[in-house]
Design an enzyme around this catalytic site. Structure first.
Site, PDB file in Angstrom:
ATOM      1  N   LYS A  37      23.004   5.968  -0.920  1.00  0.00           N
ATOM      2  CA  LYS A  37      22.701   5.195   0.289  1.00  0.00           C
ATOM      3  C   LYS A  37      21.564   4.216   0.014  1.00  0.00           C
ATOM      4  O   LYS A  37      20.886   4.292  -1.014  1.00  0.00           O
ATOM      5  CB  LYS A  37      22.330   6.132   1.436  1.00  0.00           C
ATOM      6  N   ARG A 133      16.933  16.511  14.017  1.00  0.00           N
ATOM      7  CA  ARG A 133      17.362  15.133  13.858  1.00  0.00           C
ATOM      8  C   ARG A 133      18.829  15.128  14.258  1.00  0.00           C
ATOM      9  O   ARG A 133      19.191  15.671  15.302  1.00  0.00           O
ATOM     10  CB  ARG A 133      17.108  14.676  12.410  1.00  0.00           C
ATOM     11  N   TYR A 252      -8.653 -11.613  -0.780  1.00  0.00           N
ATOM     12  CA  TYR A 252      -8.750 -11.774   0.670  1.00  0.00           C
ATOM     13  C   TYR A 252      -9.711 -10.761   1.276  1.00  0.00           C
ATOM     14  O   TYR A 252      -9.763  -9.595   0.861  1.00  0.00           O
ATOM     15  CB  TYR A 252      -7.376 -11.608   1.314  1.00  0.00           C
ATOM     16  N   MET A 304       0.277 -11.094  -1.461  1.00  0.00           N
ATOM     17  CA  MET A 304       1.742 -11.158  -1.442  1.00  0.00           C
ATOM     18  C   MET A 304       2.331 -11.348  -2.827  1.00  0.00           C
ATOM     19  O   MET A 304       3.360 -10.743  -3.163  1.00  0.00           O
ATOM     20  CB  MET A 304       2.222 -12.285  -0.523  1.00  0.00           C
TER      21      MET A 304
END
Length: 365
Positions: A37, A133, A252, A304
């Site tokens: 999957k 679930r 940053y 990024m």
């Protein structure tokens, strides 16, 4: 001169096949199924399914959605393909075309199946045993007719704490599962465990084990040394090497400040490639210089497209050299630990990222 700028993701299909075969031995005599999957955890479902089908003899595959079953059906022509999220009007056509096997997890989905049953296909029923679930609850099962119970080919459930050997939930769920089987499905084969449950013993393996993360090298039984081989290598080129004077900041938000004069390398990979941002100021990048491995700390924020490493103690490092973020000595489990997440998430993010140059790596013979 030649300059490389893209990160590289290498996949070792030999190790993947060996992992599956090893798991088959561990889970025996249960039938082994491969979970592909999420595009085989991002690595390429068609490629993974085909290699396991051809090289390891796998004939049972689990996917999440019918569209994933559609992708692998052509490369596993006589295999059983089970669809964990079940069947609905948005996927009925694919079940009919490829004879996919739905996992029915609710009374509503069972009713849909009874109205749109695919000829020649017997679905699987999922029962809830403690994970809370998907799955039929006890009150749902009590309402099934004798005819309803005959619809199914297998009964399935899922462990909540299979990665913790001594967790009370494992025995609790196994007892619940066996109770449901005795009462409602005494003659049906059963599957309770994914990769982690395969290590809990024969009782948990039942008739079929759904092998996913461990096939991809992840340690799903962290209470013991990993028996699986690493199948992933992630590396990226150094784009620049520079001096960082004492007192200067990095990245940053200026979260790192140099206490002494340092030397830094800017490596062409970041959270846009799937590297967790949580590795900011705690992660590691490894370099092989003149045949020797060096560990460099990530300093400042992961951005990024880049990470910045302290390479002050690495002599002779050059622009264009490779920085390794996942390899045999620093695996998915290691990077996930340092990022405060799980290996499954890291692999899924890395594997499906389109910015990587993707390569197939062979094991050293």
């Amino acid at each position: 001169m030649s300059i490389l700028t893209r990160p590289v993701l290498q996949i070792n299909l030999d190790n993947l096949t060996e992992n599956y075969k090893k798991l088959c031995e561990i889970a025996a005599p249960a039938t082994a199924a491969a979970v592909v999957k999420d595009n085989a955890y991002g690595l390429g479902a068609e490629m993974v399914a085909e290699i396991l089908y051809q090289k390891a003899g796998c004939r049972n595959f689990f996917v999440a959605h019918a569209v994933e079953g559609e992708r692998i059906a052509p490369v596993v022509p006589d295999a059983h393909i089970y669809v964990l999220q079940g069947i609905g009007s948005d996927s009925l056509e694919l079940f009919e075309k490829y004879k996919l096997i739905p996992v029915i997890a609710s009374p509503e989905m069972l009713q849909f199946w009874k109205e749109h049953a695919v000829k020649g296909v017997k679905p699987v029923i999922q029962v809830e045993t403690g994970l809370n679930r998907l799955g039929f609850r006890t009150e749902d099962l009590a309402k099934l007719s004798a005819a309803d119970l005959k619809i199914f080919s297998m009964v399935l459930s899922h462990l909540a704490c299979g990665d913790e050997k001594d967790h009370f939930m494992n025995r609790y769920q196994l007892d619940n599962f066996n109770s449901v089987r005795r009462q409602y499905f005494p003659k049906l084969p059963a599957t309770l465990s994914a990769s982690d449950g395969a290590f809990l013993g024969e009782d948990f393996c039942c008739d079929m084990v759904r092998l996913g993360a461990a096939v991809y090298g992840i340690n799903t039984a962290p209470y013991r040394p990993n028996q699986m081989k690493n199948i992933i290598e992630v590396k990226a080129p150094v784009l620049q090497i520079a001096n960082l004077p004492k007192g200067d900041f990095v990245g940053y938000s200026a979260t790192y400040r140099a206490a002494t004069n340092r030397r830094i390398a800017i490596v062409s990979i970041g959270y846009g490639d799937g590297i967790p941002r949580a590795l900011s100021n705690v992660g590691k990048v490894f370099f092989n210089v003149c045949g020797k491995w060096y560990e460099a700390r990530i300093i400042g924020r992961v951005s990024m497209d880049n990470v910045i490493c302290d390479v002050t103690c690495i002599d002779n490092l050059q622009v264009g050299d490779w920085g390794y973020l996942v390899f045999d000595e620093y695996t998915l489990d290691d990077i996930a630990r340092d990022a405060g997440t799980i290996s499954y998430e890291v692999l899924s993010r890395l594997g499906k990222n389109p910015r990587f140059v993707r390569e197939i790596k062979k094991s050293a013979e």
